[in-house]
Motif scaffolding. Sequence first.
Motif, PDB file in Angstrom:
ATOM      1  N   ASP A 274     -17.756 -41.125  19.801  1.00  0.00           N
ATOM      2  CA  ASP A 274     -18.782 -42.013  20.329  1.00  0.00           C
ATOM      3  C   ASP A 274     -19.913 -41.198  20.943  1.00  0.00           C
ATOM      4  O   ASP A 274     -19.663 -40.219  21.654  1.00  0.00           O
ATOM      5  CB  ASP A 274     -18.205 -42.929  21.415  1.00  0.00           C
ATOM      6  CG  ASP A 274     -17.073 -43.805  20.902  1.00  0.00           C
ATOM      7  OD1 ASP A 274     -17.027 -44.053  19.692  1.00  0.00           O
ATOM      8  OD2 ASP A 274     -16.247 -44.239  21.729  1.00  0.00           O
ATOM      9  N   ARG A 275     -21.143 -41.614  20.678  1.00  0.00           N
ATOM     10  CA  ARG A 275     -22.304 -41.101  21.407  1.00  0.00           C
ATOM     11  C   ARG A 275     -22.685 -42.186  22.401  1.00  0.00           C
ATOM     12  O   ARG A 275     -23.193 -43.251  22.025  1.00  0.00           O
ATOM     13  CB  ARG A 275     -23.455 -40.794  20.454  1.00  0.00           C
ATOM     14  CG  ARG A 275     -23.135 -39.688  19.465  1.00  0.00           C
ATOM     15  CD  ARG A 275     -23.158 -38.319  20.118  1.00  0.00           C
ATOM     16  NE  ARG A 275     -24.520 -37.822  20.271  1.00  0.00           N
ATOM     17  CZ  ARG A 275     -24.822 -36.645  20.780  1.00  0.00           C
ATOM     18  NH1 ARG A 275     -23.850 -35.838  21.206  1.00  0.00           N
ATOM     19  NH2 ARG A 275     -26.070 -36.253  20.890  1.00  0.00           N
ATOM     20  N   ARG A 276     -22.408 -41.924  23.688  1.00  0.00           N
ATOM     21  CA  ARG A 276     -22.564 -42.966  24.692  1.00  0.00           C
ATOM     22  C   ARG A 276     -24.008 -43.410  24.857  1.00  0.00           C
ATOM     23  O   ARG A 276     -24.264 -44.516  25.322  1.00  0.00           O
ATOM     24  CB  ARG A 276     -21.990 -42.472  26.017  1.00  0.00           C
ATOM     25  CG  ARG A 276     -20.460 -42.422  25.991  1.00  0.00           C
ATOM     26  CD  ARG A 276     -19.918 -41.863  27.272  1.00  0.00           C
ATOM     27  NE  ARG A 276     -18.500 -42.109  27.426  1.00  0.00           N
ATOM     28  CZ  ARG A 276     -17.607 -41.199  27.805  1.00  0.00           C
ATOM     29  NH1 ARG A 276     -18.010 -39.960  28.073  1.00  0.00           N
ATOM     30  NH2 ARG A 276     -16.332 -41.507  27.943  1.00  0.00           N
ATOM     31  N   TRP A 277     -24.935 -42.565  24.528  1.00  0.00           N
ATOM     32  CA  TRP A 277     -26.328 -42.975  24.388  1.00  0.00           C
ATOM     33  C   TRP A 277     -26.993 -42.045  23.377  1.00  0.00           C
ATOM     34  O   TRP A 277     -26.721 -40.860  23.321  1.00  0.00           O
ATOM     35  CB  TRP A 277     -27.067 -42.976  25.720  1.00  0.00           C
ATOM     36  CG  TRP A 277     -27.353 -41.629  26.315  1.00  0.00           C
ATOM     37  CD1 TRP A 277     -28.473 -40.879  26.162  1.00  0.00           C
ATOM     38  CD2 TRP A 277     -26.482 -40.847  27.158  1.00  0.00           C
ATOM     39  NE1 TRP A 277     -28.381 -39.691  26.848  1.00  0.00           N
ATOM     40  CE2 TRP A 277     -27.170 -39.651  27.475  1.00  0.00           C
ATOM     41  CE3 TRP A 277     -25.213 -41.050  27.671  1.00  0.00           C
ATOM     42  CZ2 TRP A 277     -26.603 -38.667  28.274  1.00  0.00           C
ATOM     43  CZ3 TRP A 277     -24.658 -40.067  28.477  1.00  0.00           C
ATOM     44  CH2 TRP A 277     -25.351 -38.897  28.767  1.00  0.00           C
ATOM     45  N   VAL A 278     -27.836 -42.662  22.560  1.00  0.00           N
ATOM     46  CA  VAL A 278     -28.547 -41.914  21.527  1.00  0.00           C
ATOM     47  C   VAL A 278     -29.960 -41.591  21.989  1.00  0.00           C
ATOM     48  O   VAL A 278     -30.518 -40.540  21.649  1.00  0.00           O
ATOM     49  CB  VAL A 278     -28.579 -42.725  20.213  1.00  0.00           C
ATOM     50  CG1 VAL A 278     -29.415 -42.012  19.145  1.00  0.00           C
ATOM     51  CG2 VAL A 278     -27.154 -42.964  19.710  1.00  0.00           C
ATOM     52  N   ASN A 279     -30.528 -42.505  22.793  1.00  0.00           N
ATOM     53  CA  ASN A 279     -31.885 -42.310  23.314  1.00  0.00           C
ATOM     54  C   ASN A 279     -31.964 -42.948  24.693  1.00  0.00           C
ATOM     55  O   ASN A 279     -30.981 -43.524  25.185  1.00  0.00           O
ATOM     56  CB  ASN A 279     -32.921 -42.905  22.346  1.00  0.00           C
ATOM     57  CG  ASN A 279     -32.586 -44.347  21.971  1.00  0.00           C
ATOM     58  OD1 ASN A 279     -32.148 -45.120  22.819  1.00  0.00           O
ATOM     59  ND2 ASN A 279     -32.776 -44.706  20.711  1.00  0.00           N
ATOM     60  N   ASN A 280     -33.133 -42.869  25.318  1.00  0.00           N
ATOM     61  CA  ASN A 280     -33.252 -43.388  26.690  1.00  0.00           C
ATOM     62  C   ASN A 280     -33.330 -44.908  26.736  1.00  0.00           C
ATOM     63  O   ASN A 280     -33.389 -45.502  27.814  1.00  0.00           O
ATOM     64  CB  ASN A 280     -34.452 -42.765  27.418  1.00  0.00           C
ATOM     65  CG  ASN A 280     -35.777 -43.076  26.743  1.00  0.00           C
ATOM     66  OD1 ASN A 280     -35.854 -43.829  25.772  1.00  0.00           O
ATOM     67  ND2 ASN A 280     -36.837 -42.473  27.261  1.00  0.00           N
ATOM     68  N   ARG A 281     -33.329 -45.562  25.570  1.00  0.00           N
ATOM     69  CA  ARG A 281     -33.268 -47.027  25.528  1.00  0.00           C
ATOM     70  C   ARG A 281     -31.828 -47.525  25.526  1.00  0.00           C
ATOM     71  O   ARG A 281     -31.590 -48.732  25.465  1.00  0.00           O
ATOM     72  CB  ARG A 281     -34.024 -47.548  24.309  1.00  0.00           C
ATOM     73  CG  ARG A 281     -35.524 -47.245  24.343  1.00  0.00           C
ATOM     74  CD  ARG A 281     -36.278 -47.948  23.226  1.00  0.00           C
ATOM     75  NE  ARG A 281     -35.815 -47.534  21.907  1.00  0.00           N
ATOM     76  CZ  ARG A 281     -36.193 -46.441  21.277  1.00  0.00           C
ATOM     77  NH1 ARG A 281     -37.056 -45.601  21.867  1.00  0.00           N
ATOM     78  NH2 ARG A 281     -35.750 -46.143  20.063  1.00  0.00           N
ATOM     79  N   GLY A 282     -30.863 -46.611  25.564  1.00  0.00           N
ATOM     80  CA  GLY A 282     -29.468 -46.993  25.681  1.00  0.00           C
ATOM     81  C   GLY A 282     -28.781 -47.323  24.377  1.00  0.00           C
ATOM     82  O   GLY A 282     -27.684 -47.890  24.385  1.00  0.00           O
ATOM     83  N   HIS A 283     -29.402 -46.992  23.252  1.00  0.00           N
ATOM     84  CA  HIS A 283     -28.721 -47.213  21.975  1.00  0.00           C
ATOM     85  C   HIS A 283     -27.466 -46.339  21.917  1.00  0.00           C
ATOM     86  O   HIS A 283     -27.434 -45.226  22.461  1.00  0.00           O
ATOM     87  CB  HIS A 283     -29.644 -46.882  20.804  1.00  0.00           C
ATOM     88  CG  HIS A 283     -30.833 -47.782  20.714  1.00  0.00           C
ATOM     89  ND1 HIS A 283     -31.672 -47.812  19.623  1.00  0.00           N
ATOM     90  CD2 HIS A 283     -31.337 -48.697  21.575  1.00  0.00           C
ATOM     91  CE1 HIS A 283     -32.631 -48.690  19.819  1.00  0.00           C
ATOM     92  NE2 HIS A 283     -32.449 -49.245  20.999  1.00  0.00           N
ATOM     93  N   GLN A 284     -26.434 -46.839  21.260  1.00  0.00           N
ATOM     94  CA  GLN A 284     -25.164 -46.127  21.181  1.00  0.00           C
ATOM     95  C   GLN A 284     -24.682 -46.034  19.736  1.00  0.00           C
ATOM     96  O   GLN A 284     -25.007 -46.889  18.907  1.00  0.00           O
ATOM     97  CB  GLN A 284     -24.090 -46.844  22.022  1.00  0.00           C
ATOM     98  CG  GLN A 284     -24.401 -46.893  23.506  1.00  0.00           C
ATOM     99  CD  GLN A 284     -23.413 -47.737  24.280  1.00  0.00           C
ATOM    100  OE1 GLN A 284     -23.014 -48.814  23.845  1.00  0.00           O
ATOM    101  NE2 GLN A 284     -22.993 -47.247  25.442  1.00  0.00           N
ATOM    102  N   PHE A 285     -23.890 -45.006  19.480  1.00  0.00           N
ATOM    103  CA  PHE A 285     -23.267 -44.843  18.163  1.00  0.00           C
ATOM    104  C   PHE A 285     -21.765 -44.699  18.354  1.00  0.00           C
ATOM    105  O   PHE A 285     -21.309 -43.924  19.205  1.00  0.00           O
ATOM    106  CB  PHE A 285     -23.808 -43.613  17.431  1.00  0.00           C
ATOM    107  CG  PHE A 285     -23.109 -43.340  16.123  1.00  0.00           C
ATOM    108  CD1 PHE A 285     -23.392 -44.093  15.001  1.00  0.00           C
ATOM    109  CD2 PHE A 285     -22.151 -42.334  16.033  1.00  0.00           C
ATOM    110  CE1 PHE A 285     -22.740 -43.849  13.799  1.00  0.00           C
ATOM    111  CE2 PHE A 285     -21.492 -42.086  14.849  1.00  0.00           C
ATOM    112  CZ  PHE A 285     -21.788 -42.848  13.722  1.00  0.00           C
TER     113      PHE A 285
END
Length: 586
Positions: free
Chosen positions: A300-311
């Motif tokens: 898991d990527r707990r956040w991808v960008n500063n908008r809180g998107h996750q993978f």
Amino acid sequence: MIILRKLPVTQLLYCVLCIALWFPVTASSQQVKVQIKGVEGNRLDNVKSYLQIANMDSARSYRPYQIRYLHRQAAKEIKLALQPFGYYQTEVSSSLKQESDSTWQATYNISLNDPVIIDENQWVIDGDAETDEQLTAVIKKGQVKTGRVFHHGEYEKQKSALLSRAIQRGYHQADFKRTQVIVDKEQNSAAVQVVLNSGPRYYFGELDISSSHLQDDLIRRYARFDVGEPYMTSELSKFQVDLSNSDYFSEVQIVSDWKNANANNQVPVRVETSANKKTHYRFGAGYGTDTGVRLTAGLDRRWVNNRGHQFRSAVQLAQYESRATAIYHIPGEKPQMDYHQLRTEIGNKDNESVNSQVYRVAALDVFTYDRWQREYDLSWFHEDFTVGIQNDRSEFLVPGVKWRYLSSDQRINVVNGWRISFGLRAAAGGLLSDADMVQGNIKFKSVWTLSERWRLLSRAEAGATYIDNFYRLPPSLRFFAGGDNSVRGYAYEQLGPEDPSQAVIGGRYLAVASAEFDYRIADSWRLAVFSDIGNTMIEPNQDLKQSIGFGLRWLSPVGAIRLDLAQAIDEPGNPWRLHFTLGPDL
């Protein structure tokens, strides 16, 4: 030369006493057996806690005169111990007998007489909370009422509840102006006078967010309150829990800055966070009677960008059904409940009747309102499959919608609650689909507590599909029954219509129901008996299959662990099957 002179008698006695105190006097170990009559339960417990003679230090040695002294104090101690329960006219008759050199018997006969009754009961709220119905409800629901026995514990409990509710609702300066109880022992009555000064009510001010790896706007959207709304500690608790559960942070602190409240009584709220580790790896192993032995791994990527998107990604390898999934998660307007997702999935199913490889791409939009949740779904399936003697492949583009409703007093071990869901999806032949198709289903489950130890758990599921040629449907769009969460006593997805090779091919229709009674035999253990019934059908006129069984439940912190033994009573030989599941009741 030493000169001796005669001392007065009083001085001589004083010297003898001082010398005696320098030498230890050995006292024999004394045991006092205490018998208390006339009270029981909490009153008896309180009397025992007050009585010094009933709490003698076993490591000390007591002289007889000390025991007699403690006995003389007992009546006064008993009367004090019973006043908190409203008994101010208590009479005590007592006796103390020395049964041997080291054994005593103390007996206390208690007559409670009539308790003190509340004849005047005044609870007043001053300040901004004067008309706050939530605070007046505390007084109305309290146990301190005119005509009732004056109980110290209930009085203190009601005061504490009133002050606590005031502070929770934003009356930060609330305090008691007066708390007075006048007990008239002659009239056996009590007058209660309580005045709470709530002071001004405070409101939520601006959020002050410390430096974070995420945009401030995302964190603000987690708050379920707006600037200017009445201050509520419960809303701050929800805010902190929601941020902690988001997986973005390793630590979250929410602090109300009372010192900097403005002229409008708006209180700034500071949000202090520490970033979680950006990448999280997951590994696990398990067993289920539907899936067999399984191994799981995820990244898991707990956040991808500063908008809180996750993978999120996961791989599950199991005996009968394996899959790999990847999810791109985008927080919605209320991030703790609303979201958008892009999903890809590759699955492989291999059981007695079905061998299938499915490739799925989907887009989801989920919105929550109160206890309702709505989900829009657009999925594209490509499936290569063998079902019995049928070997085929199919493609379907399926838009769908689901509604879910949940009402429950607890999330894990439910006392009372129920949930229901409705689903509808369709496909149009020629629009990336092999055939026209419409499918709907409904699911219901409930838990009701019947008594202190008994509960009733019920569930039902029904589904129907419209399609010209049933055999154009891939296994992932057909209905199957049987297994741990369907009709127990039958193997996973092995209940339904069969082809000439006796392979279960699934159905166009589905009907399943279950009723279960469980009985609590210990704090974390329950015994259960149940009966399931259901089937899948090509046409809605086929017989339903029934099973009966019993099971054991352990109420773990993550939900009930269930071990069931079920008998398929409509099958030749009435075979038994073991089922093992884990999870919340709803």
